[in-house]
Design an enzyme around this catalytic site. Structure first.
Site, short mmCIF file in Angstrom:
data_model
loop_
_atom_site.label_atom_id
_atom_site.label_comp_id
_atom_site.label_asym_id
_atom_site.label_seq_id
_atom_site.Cartn_x
_atom_site.Cartn_y
_atom_site.Cartn_z
N SER A 118 35.52 33.10 50.05
CA SER A 118 34.28 34.05 49.35
C SER A 118 33.19 33.89 50.42
O SER A 118 32.70 33.12 50.82
CB SER A 118 33.99 33.33 48.21
OG SER A 118 33.24 34.25 47.55
N GLY A 119 32.90 35.06 50.48
CA GLY A 119 31.69 35.49 51.33
C GLY A 119 31.87 35.63 52.98
O GLY A 119 31.40 35.83 53.87
N THR A 123 35.87 42.02 52.27
CA THR A 123 35.79 43.28 51.50
C THR A 123 34.83 44.18 52.45
O THR A 123 35.30 45.30 52.65
CB THR A 123 34.86 43.32 50.21
OG1 THR A 123 35.51 42.34 49.34
CG2 THR A 123 34.63 44.81 49.56
N ASN A 168 28.45 34.51 47.04
CA ASN A 168 28.58 35.71 47.84
C ASN A 168 27.65 36.49 46.43
O ASN A 168 28.02 36.65 45.50
CB ASN A 168 29.93 36.09 48.03
CG ASN A 168 30.03 37.75 48.48
OD1 ASN A 168 28.75 38.31 48.90
ND2 ASN A 168 30.99 37.94 49.04
N SER A 171 30.47 39.33 45.34
CA SER A 171 31.79 38.67 45.43
C SER A 171 32.76 39.40 44.48
O SER A 171 32.73 39.89 43.42
CB SER A 171 31.62 37.25 44.90
OG SER A 171 32.81 36.59 44.87
N SER A 172 34.01 39.96 45.32
CA SER A 172 35.09 40.47 44.34
C SER A 172 35.62 39.38 43.61
O SER A 172 36.20 38.43 43.90
CB SER A 172 36.18 41.02 45.35
OG SER A 172 35.48 41.28 46.55
N GLY A 396 40.61 34.21 49.21
CA GLY A 396 41.39 33.10 50.33
C GLY A 396 41.31 31.94 49.27
O GLY A 396 41.01 31.67 48.12
N GLU A 398 40.88 28.40 47.64
CA GLU A 398 39.50 27.85 47.27
C GLU A 398 39.72 26.31 46.61
O GLU A 398 40.59 25.99 45.97
CB GLU A 398 39.18 28.52 45.79
CG GLU A 398 38.54 30.04 45.92
CD GLU A 398 38.16 30.58 44.67
OE1 GLU A 398 38.55 30.16 43.56
OE2 GLU A 398 37.75 31.79 44.84
P1 ATP Z 1 34.61 37.60 48.13
O1 ATP Z 1 35.93 36.76 48.38
O2 ATP Z 1 33.67 36.80 47.32
O3 ATP Z 1 34.70 38.85 47.52
P2 ATP Z 1 34.24 38.52 50.88
O4 ATP Z 1 35.17 37.90 51.96
O5 ATP Z 1 34.81 39.87 50.42
O6 ATP Z 1 33.96 37.63 49.54
P3 ATP Z 1 32.06 40.38 51.81
O7 ATP Z 1 31.52 40.86 50.43
O8 ATP Z 1 32.97 41.19 52.48
O9 ATP Z 1 32.76 38.70 51.48
O10 ATP Z 1 30.90 39.88 52.54
C1 ATP Z 1 29.75 39.30 52.02
C2 ATP Z 1 28.29 39.64 52.83
O11 ATP Z 1 28.45 39.15 54.09
C3 ATP Z 1 28.34 41.07 52.53
O12 ATP Z 1 27.77 41.62 51.45
C4 ATP Z 1 27.54 41.29 53.95
O13 ATP Z 1 26.12 41.07 53.51
C5 ATP Z 1 27.83 39.97 54.84
N1 ATP Z 1 28.94 40.65 55.74
C6 ATP Z 1 30.20 40.70 55.96
N2 ATP Z 1 30.90 41.05 56.77
C7 ATP Z 1 29.77 41.59 57.89
C8 ATP Z 1 29.62 42.43 58.84
N3 ATP Z 1 30.77 42.82 59.61
N4 ATP Z 1 28.57 42.78 59.51
C9 ATP Z 1 27.46 42.47 58.63
N5 ATP Z 1 27.39 41.76 57.39
C10 ATP Z 1 28.51 41.35 56.95
MG MG Z 2 35.15 40.57 48.39
#
Ligand code: ATP
Ligand code: MG
Length: 704
Positions: A118-119, A123, A168, A171-172, A396, A398
């Protein structure tokens, strides 16, 4: 390389220093490829230089920069378009482009699997890929509509399926697989989304510092006065029981009010009618009212004390007040063929209310996905023939302090994906060697099928045993489930409980836990709540009330067939297992690419590289194993024409042009460069180079 003067050496050293500074852009080029320390050092170097992307062969490793980098411009998109994967620096656009071109030239469906905790940036990565296609693929007016809808599905699904967690801010809370469909011209013409296991428990409860799903706050903060009045809502999230548990109404990185506008517009672009939006918002508001329904009266005979709530609720849900009131305080039982209403006690009544809120929200979410799918349905009047690129953005591995049913499902999902990954990477390596006529040397690896079986096997896997306990009338409880596990799978090498553990493990395990030895590490699961969560029951009379609703969305979510059905619906775990099996089938039929996302620190900060945290993720993501497989044979391989084009200037025989067979040209070239026979092999269309240092020497020669 032999023919260098001292001056040349100095230049070569400066080139080497650059590599020292920014590391290698493909981990297969690490000299010491089995060393985790070297791996992490390479990541660190690159991260420091804002180089967040690195390959392991064709796998892209991405480290979340937590800041906006200037690498996603239209220019960047153009730079990666139609270019060979390895000739430009690693990028998410390179993966997107590579999949697109493989689909176009080989006609094979593709999928891009994005994983990480997560984070970590999954996404964001999937959105970047989608944007890449939206910008670079050909478009007509009709295609533009599809592109818009594809892009606009994100804010809608994020509003209803994402929430602020401790890890996050966005977070999805569901897994997502999305197909993008392309026509014969390579234009996106449709799409389809499958959602997995929404975290419904969040609707009624949030941990400290976390929030409910974004949409609730967006509506309350952004909704127009008239709208709120119609919904009977106040502009203050702290008024609602379902929103105050985490004590976190505002988040600095989120603007609920402007997000509301974005979502409202997106709903229109996707094709929701005004009426549908109204019904949808009625449901969202009714969940909030439901949370404020208070019970009082005697403990054994709950009654509702909040009159006004229930009236709003009945109106918004489009049901009769007294029928709803009765359903929230009674349970229908059928005894000797007769229907009886038996009163609920206070605790039962609140959990019935919460179950209704979760069911209403969860099913509305599924309805939303279906609705989006309908708007993305491929509608060309020519043939229904299209190619597909699938994007998987799924939770991923956890491991928390306290792990429950949800983590069990999520980690099981990751076992399945790991299995697929191993099978497909090994297979594609093997296939490539065979296609090129080079002997394949088998690689040793850990096959995690044994853990998948432990979880999912018919009759004797953990899910089967859980279902059995869920169905068993009488004294079945979370603890009897645990005992049954001990009796059935107690001897399994990847399963431990307090009773079965050695003295050392016992110290770190509760008596109400079982531990699984996952491929990525050990996780203790607390059995409390397993049965309830797996049963996911909603009293029959509550379902009946929902079926009578005047709200059209609700009548699509709750249908009468479900009531007449004698058979129990499948349990949550069994449904999840079936949906994963389907997902595996979908993915198996496509050519995969992988994006492995890493979170650099736990404080959402840019520039902080927390080595301990990263080492864990490198392990959970199986990256060292991945690298080992990739390096087992040859570190580097290139098509003859690409190799020749790049290095032909190093040899008088191939410069300026080679007219003969490509493989002969490459032979001439590498002989001139002094490659030893054990350092390389010539395949049908590619040269395979065993060690990175051989290639580096050649690269350096080029720079001098
Ligand atoms: P989850 O499993 O909780 O959904 P995730 O892997 O989908 O987590 P994201 O929501 O894609 O995580 O990313 C978390 C935050 O990190 C985003 O809101 C953004 O602020 C930052 N972030 C992620 N990727 C990038 C990137 N390539 N460039 C800049 N900031 C990023
Ligand atoms: Mg996500």
């Amino acid at each position: 390389v032999r023919y260098r003067s001292d001056g040349v050496r100095a230049m070569m050293e400066s080139a080497l220093t650059a590599r020292d500074r920014v590391g290698v852009q493909d981990f297969v080029l690490l000299e010491n490829y089995t060393s985790e320390a070297a791996f992490i050092e390479n990541l660190r170097k690159r991260f420091k230089e804002n180089l967040i992307y690195t390959y392991i062969g064709s796998v892209l490793v991405s480290v979340n920069p937590y800041k906006d980098l200037e690498i996603y411009t239209k220019n960047h998109m153009e730079r990666y378009r139609g270019v060979n994967f390895y000739e430009v620096s690693p990028h998410i656009y390179a993966v997107a482009d590579n999949s697109y071109r493989s689909m176009r030239t080989e006609g094979k469906d593709q999928c891009i699997l994005i994983s990480g905790e997560s984070g970590a940036g999954k996404t964001e990565a999937s959105k970047k890929i989608l944007q890449y296609y939206a910008v670079t693929c050909p478009a007509s007016e009709q295609v533009q509509t599809v592109k818009d809808r594809l892009l606009q599905s994100n804010p809608v699904l994020e509003a209803f399926g994402n929430a602020k967690t401790l890890r996050n801010d966005n977070s999805s809370r569901f897994g997502k697989y999305m197909d993008i469909q392309f026509d014969f011209k390579g234009a996106p013409v449709g799409g389809h989304i499958i959602n997995y296991l929404l975290e419904k428990s969040r609707v009624v409860h949030q941990n400290h510092g976390e929030r409910n799903f974004h949409i609730f706050y967006q509506l309350i903060e952004g909704g127009e006065e008239d709208l709120l009045r119609h919904l009977g809502l106040e502009r203050n999230p702290q008024q609602y029981q379902y929103l105050i548990k985490g004590n976190c109404p505002k988040v600095s990185s989120i603007n609920d009010r402007s997000d509301w506008k974005v979502v409202r517009k997106a709903l229109t672009v996707i094709g929701f009618s005004e009426n549908e939006v109204e019904e949808l918002l009625n449901i969202i508001a009714s969940v909030l009212h439901l949370g404020n329904v208070q019970y009082g009266g005697e403990d054994s005979n709950a009654c509702i004390t909040s009159d006004i709530q229930i009236k709003y609720l009945a109106r918004l849900l489009g049901v009769n007040v007294s029928v709803l009131t009765e359903a929230l305080t009674h349970k229908k039982i059928i005894a000797k063929g007769e229907e009886l209403m038996s009163p609920l006690n206070l605790e039962q009544a609140s959990s019935a209310r919460d179950a209704l809120a979760k069911a209403v929200y969860g099913r509305t979410f599924t309805w939303l996905v279906n609705k989006i799918n309908a708007s993305l349905t491929y509608t060309s009047d020519s043939s229904k023939n299209y190619s597909v690129i699938g994007l998987l953005d799924i939770y991923g591995f956890e491991v928390f302090q306290h792990n429950s049913f949800e983590q069990f499902c999520i980690n099981y999902c990751n076992e399945k994906l790991q299995q697929l990954f191993i099978e497909l990477t090994l297979k594609s390596e093997q296939d490539e060697y065979e296609a090129e006529g080079i002997t394949w040397e088998p690689v040793q690896y850990f096959n995690n099928k044994i853990i998948c079986d432990l979880v999912e096997e018919k009759f004797k896997g953990i899910i089967s045993i859980l279902d059995e306990e869920c169905l068993r009338p009488g004294d079945a409880s979370d603890l009897t489930f645990l005992e049954k596990l001990e009796d059935t799978v107690g001897g399994h090498a990847h399963f431990v409980t307090h009773k079965l553990a050695d003295a050392k493990t016992r110290k770190v395990m509760g008596r109400d836990e079982f531990r699984l030895l996952h491929y990525a590490g050990e996780v203790n699961y607390n059995v409390n709540g397993f049965l309830d969560k797996n049963n996911d029951l909603l009293f029959r009379n509550l379902k009946e009330v929902m079926c009578m609703s005047e709200n059209k969305i609700l009548t699509q979510c709750f249908n009468r067939e479900e009531l007449s059905d004698k058979k129990r619906p499948d349990t949550a775990a069994t449904q999840f297992k079936a949906s994963l099996a389907k997902l595996m089938e979908i993915l198996m039929s496509k050519e995969p690419s992988y994006v492995r996302c890493i979170k650099p620190n736990d404080s959402k900060q840019s520039g902080r590289f927390d080595e301990v945290l990263i080492r864990h993720q490198v392990k959970y993501l199986g990256l060292m194993e991945n690298l080992r497989v990739r390096r087992a044979g040859f570190a580097y391989r290139r098509r003859y024409e690409v190799f020749l084009q790049r290095y032909k200037s190093l040899c008088p025989g191939t410069w300026p042009n080679w007219d003969g067979k490509l493989s002969d040209g490459v032979s001439t070239l590498v002989k001139h460069l002094g490659y030893k026979p054990e350092e390389y092999k010539m395949g049908r269309s590619k040269i395979f180079i065993r060690f990175p240092k051989t290639l580096f020497a050649t690269e350096d020669a080029l720079e001098t």
